[in-house]
Scaffold this motif. Structure first.
Motif, PDB file in Angstrom:
ATOM      1  N   ASP A  98     -52.925  51.817  15.043  1.00 43.98           N
ATOM      2  CA  ASP A  98     -51.680  52.264  14.410  1.00 43.98           C
ATOM      3  C   ASP A  98     -50.483  51.514  14.986  1.00 43.98           C
ATOM      4  N   ALA A  99     -50.497  51.297  16.310  1.00 47.99           N
ATOM      5  CA  ALA A  99     -49.391  50.595  16.957  1.00 47.99           C
ATOM      6  C   ALA A  99     -49.331  49.139  16.507  1.00 47.99           C
ATOM      7  N   LEU A 100     -50.475  48.478  16.367  1.00 46.53           N
ATOM      8  CA  LEU A 100     -50.473  47.087  15.917  1.00 46.53           C
ATOM      9  C   LEU A 100     -49.978  46.977  14.476  1.00 46.53           C
ATOM     10  N   ARG A 101     -50.362  47.912  13.633  1.00 51.81           N
ATOM     11  CA  ARG A 101     -49.878  47.904  12.251  1.00 51.81           C
ATOM     12  C   ARG A 101     -48.372  48.153  12.199  1.00 51.81           C
ATOM     13  N   ALA A 102     -47.907  49.078  13.034  1.00 49.72           N
ATOM     14  CA  ALA A 102     -46.466  49.338  13.082  1.00 49.72           C
ATOM     15  C   ALA A 102     -45.724  48.099  13.555  1.00 49.72           C
ATOM     16  N   GLN A 103     -46.257  47.426  14.579  1.00 48.52           N
ATOM     17  CA  GLN A 103     -45.590  46.223  15.073  1.00 48.52           C
ATOM     18  C   GLN A 103     -45.561  45.132  14.010  1.00 48.52           C
ATOM     19  N   GLU A 104     -46.648  44.968  13.271  1.00 48.85           N
ATOM     20  CA  GLU A 104     -46.670  43.961  12.210  1.00 48.85           C
ATOM     21  C   GLU A 104     -45.536  44.199  11.221  1.00 48.85           C
ATOM     22  N   ASP A 105     -45.337  45.448  10.847  1.00 51.46           N
ATOM     23  CA  ASP A 105     -44.255  45.788   9.921  1.00 51.46           C
ATOM     24  C   ASP A 105     -42.890  45.514  10.531  1.00 51.46           C
ATOM     25  N   ARG A 106     -42.665  45.957  11.770  1.00 49.40           N
ATOM     26  CA  ARG A 106     -41.356  45.783  12.405  1.00 49.40           C
ATOM     27  C   ARG A 106     -41.014  44.302  12.580  1.00 49.40           C
ATOM     28  N   LEU A 107     -41.984  43.507  13.034  1.00 52.71           N
ATOM     29  CA  LEU A 107     -41.708  42.091  13.264  1.00 52.71           C
ATOM     30  C   LEU A 107     -41.443  41.354  11.959  1.00 52.71           C
ATOM     31  N   ALA A 108     -42.161  41.714  10.904  1.00 43.68           N
ATOM     32  CA  ALA A 108     -41.900  41.079   9.605  1.00 43.68           C
ATOM     33  C   ALA A 108     -40.476  41.356   9.152  1.00 43.68           C
ATOM     34  N   ARG A 109     -40.014  42.579   9.352  1.00 44.24           N
ATOM     35  CA  ARG A 109     -38.646  42.930   8.947  1.00 44.24           C
ATOM     36  C   ARG A 109     -37.610  42.222   9.811  1.00 44.24           C
ATOM     37  N   LEU A 110     -37.873  42.150  11.104  1.00 45.49           N
ATOM     38  CA  LEU A 110     -36.920  41.477  11.996  1.00 45.49           C
ATOM     39  C   LEU A 110     -36.804  39.989  11.676  1.00 45.49           C
ATOM     40  N   HIS A 111     -37.941  39.333  11.464  1.00 42.70           N
ATOM     41  CA  HIS A 111     -37.917  37.891  11.224  1.00 42.70           C
ATOM     42  C   HIS A 111     -37.381  37.546   9.835  1.00 42.70           C
ATOM     43  N   SER A 112     -37.376  38.500   8.927  1.00 39.83           N
ATOM     44  CA  SER A 112     -36.828  38.244   7.598  1.00 39.83           C
ATOM     45  C   SER A 112     -35.349  38.601   7.492  1.00 39.83           C
ATOM     46  N   ASP A 113     -34.771  39.125   8.566  1.00 35.21           N
ATOM     47  CA  ASP A 113     -33.367  39.532   8.570  1.00 35.21           C
ATOM     48  C   ASP A 113     -32.502  38.324   8.917  1.00 35.21           C
ATOM     49  N   PRO A 114     -31.684  37.832   7.989  1.00 32.45           N
ATOM     50  CA  PRO A 114     -30.884  36.630   8.280  1.00 32.45           C
ATOM     51  C   PRO A 114     -29.901  36.815   9.429  1.00 32.45           C
ATOM     52  N   ARG A 115     -29.531  38.051   9.724  1.00 35.14           N
ATOM     53  CA  ARG A 115     -28.614  38.296  10.838  1.00 35.14           C
ATOM     54  C   ARG A 115     -29.253  37.947  12.180  1.00 35.14           C
ATOM     55  N   LEU A 116     -30.587  37.898  12.206  1.00 41.33           N
ATOM     56  CA  LEU A 116     -31.302  37.692  13.463  1.00 41.33           C
ATOM     57  C   LEU A 116     -31.944  36.311  13.566  1.00 41.33           C
ATOM     58  N   ALA A 117     -31.550  35.406  12.696  1.00 44.34           N
ATOM     59  CA  ALA A 117     -32.196  34.087  12.659  1.00 44.34           C
ATOM     60  C   ALA A 117     -32.136  33.371  14.000  1.00 44.34           C
ATOM     61  N   ASP A 118     -31.017  33.493  14.703  1.00 44.87           N
ATOM     62  CA  ASP A 118     -30.860  32.795  15.982  1.00 44.87           C
ATOM     63  C   ASP A 118     -31.347  33.622  17.165  1.00 44.87           C
ATOM     64  N   TRP A 119     -31.647  34.880  16.935  1.00 45.59           N
ATOM     65  CA  TRP A 119     -32.018  35.774  18.036  1.00 45.59           C
ATOM     66  C   TRP A 119     -33.523  36.036  18.073  1.00 45.59           C
ATOM     67  N   ALA A 120     -34.149  36.139  16.920  1.00 43.33           N
ATOM     68  CA  ALA A 120     -35.540  36.588  16.847  1.00 43.33           C
ATOM     69  C   ALA A 120     -36.540  35.568  17.361  1.00 43.33           C
ATOM     70  N   THR A 121     -36.074  34.420  17.827  1.00 45.21           N
ATOM     71  CA  THR A 121     -36.996  33.432  18.410  1.00 45.21           C
ATOM     72  C   THR A 121     -37.674  33.965  19.672  1.00 45.21           C
ATOM     73  N   ILE A 122     -37.112  34.986  20.293  1.00 45.24           N
ATOM     74  CA  ILE A 122     -37.731  35.546  21.503  1.00 45.24           C
ATOM     75  C   ILE A 122     -38.698  36.682  21.173  1.00 45.24           C
ATOM     76  N   ALA A 123     -38.921  36.937  19.882  1.00 49.05           N
ATOM     77  CA  ALA A 123     -39.915  37.929  19.456  1.00 49.05           C
ATOM     78  C   ALA A 123     -41.100  37.207  18.829  1.00 49.05           C
ATOM     79  N   PRO A 124     -42.315  37.674  19.031  1.00 47.63           N
ATOM     80  CA  PRO A 124     -43.483  37.007  18.438  1.00 47.63           C
ATOM     81  C   PRO A 124     -43.499  37.168  16.923  1.00 47.63           C
ATOM     82  N   ARG A 125     -44.315  36.354  16.275  1.00 48.23           N
ATOM     83  CA  ARG A 125     -44.577  36.490  14.848  1.00 48.23           C
ATOM     84  C   ARG A 125     -46.049  36.865  14.651  1.00 48.23           C
ATOM     85  N   VAL A 126     -46.305  37.735  13.716  1.00 53.76           N
ATOM     86  CA  VAL A 126     -47.681  38.037  13.327  1.00 53.76           C
ATOM     87  C   VAL A 126     -48.039  37.082  12.192  1.00 53.76           C
ATOM     88  N   LEU A 127     -48.947  36.147  12.469  1.00 56.21           N
ATOM     89  CA  LEU A 127     -49.299  35.120  11.493  1.00 56.21           C
ATOM     90  C   LEU A 127     -50.345  35.593  10.493  1.00 56.21           C
TER      91      LEU A 127
END
Length: 374
Positions: A98-127
């Motif tokens: 459940d935690a891995l699925r939740a993280q997949e959702d949160r990271l997808a939303r963070l990396h798709s947020d244009p406000r965080l384009a320069d910041w989200a490089t320090i967060a992993p991506r779920v490929l």
């Protein structure tokens, strides 16, 4: 010849100890077998990644698998002779999955947020995510750095890195901040939902009766009175920001990554992350339970200079902290234990409940200001 009862009791204790010891040994053996079986699945995962053109076709090196603290099998992989670039995570159905699925959702939303384009490089991506031999897996980018837990034990490094860590996470808050009015819907999410989770965990337990319900209701009233109707700045928070989820460059100069985003959430007060960082760093350094630390702060334990610097780096003016510290600490504690009370290994553990929930509820009637200088 009569055998003294004391000797009988001692022998009984010794024999009883063999059961848990044998069980622990069996658990270690099963754990090693699971690690080996999950590592054997990695070539199939790599084939799926290559077929989807997510990675180049290489003779990938599969590094040693290990267990995470949350029951996830982590298998780092990378090109030959190079550090790991990806981490394959395997989890069985339950809280870990459940935690891995939740993280997949949160990271997808963070990396798709244009406000965080320069910041989200320090967060992993779920490929990629899928199943192999009916086992769920997730593939994340591997971030460089060492866990801050390896450095925060040294006072000099902690003094320097704690404010840096608070300043880094403040970048997330600042970029996603949105003005909002704290209404009943928000209050239910922030206060009533975690109170319900705690009440459920305590139901039927010794100490979970009328007085405890009264303490929870009183806490809800106190926090509602503090927050209701306020104009606040809300946005994304990490939600479990502590040294174990922070990666630091090998030379200790900067924060290089932030991991484990399953408790991240939008629409939250920025105060959660820096205060959680301070509380959980105290737990790391002292070895005490979170509830004991919160109880101490409620009783007037002073903040250390590094903690004050961290709060200042996150935007807390001293006057604001002195005014709101009690309620802010309780709100952060409430969110934390509200989540963990729903996890069987915590919420069903009498010691965890006693040290992290009941210890704080028992201290609520005593109102003292938090935060004197040390």
């Amino acid at each position: 010849m009569a055998v003294p009862l004391s000797l009988v009791d001692s022998l009984r204790d010794v024999l009883a100890g063999f059961g848990p010891m044998a069980q622990a040994a069996r658990g270690r053996l099963v754990g090693r077998r699971v690690l080996a079986s999950r590592s054997a699945l990695v070539p199939t995962v790599l084939a799926a990644l290559e077929a989807a053109r997510l990675v180049p076709a290489l003779d990938w090196t599969v590094h040693e698998a290990r267990w995470s603290d949350t029951g996830v099998v982590l298998v780092p992989i990378g090109p030959p002779g190079e550090p790991a670039r990806l981490i394959v995570k395997f989890a069985d159905p339950g809280p870990a999955l459940d935690a891995l699925r939740a993280q997949e959702d949160r990271l997808a939303r963070l990396h798709s947020d244009p406000r965080l384009a320069d910041w989200a490089t320090i967060a992993p991506r779920v490929l990629h995510a899928g199943f192999v031999d009916a086992v769920p897996y997730f593939v994340e980018t591997a971030l460089a750095g060492i866990p801050a837990t390896q450095l925060f034990g040294e006072a000099r490094l902690r003094q320097r890195l704690l404010p840096i860590a608070a300043e880094v996470i403040a970048g997330l808050h600042e970029r996603t901040a949105t003005p909002a009015r704290v209404d009943d819907v928000v209050l239910d999410d922030w206060i009533e939902a975690p109170i319900r989770a705690i009440a459920t965990a305590l139901e039927g337990r010794r100490g979970g009766g009328r007085e405890t319900r009264g303490a929870l209701e009183g806490l809800g009233r106190e926090l509602r009175a503090w927050l209701a109707g306020r104009e606040a700045s809300i946005g994304w928070i990490h939600g479990d920001y502590w040294p174990g989820n922070i990666l630091v460059a090998a030379d200790g100069s900067r924060i290089s990554g932030i991991v484990d985003w399953d408790l991240a959430s939008d629409g939250q007060l920025a105060l959660h992350d820096p205060i959680h960082l301070v509380l959980l760093t105290r737990r790391l350094v002292s070895g005490r339970e979170l509830g004991d630390i919160v109880r101490g702060l409620l009783a007037g334990d002073p903040l250390e200079s590094a903690e004050r610097s961290a709060l200042a780096a996150a935007g807390f003016r001293p006057s604001t902290w002195e005014r709101d510290a009690r309620e802010a600490v309780l709100l952060v504690w409430l969110r934390h234990v509200g989540f963990f009370a729903l996890i069987p290994s915590e919420g069903s553990n009498p010691r965890w409940v006693r040290r992290n929930v009941m210890a704080v509820l028992d201290a609520l009637p005593r109102r003292r200001r938090i935060g004197g200088a040390q």
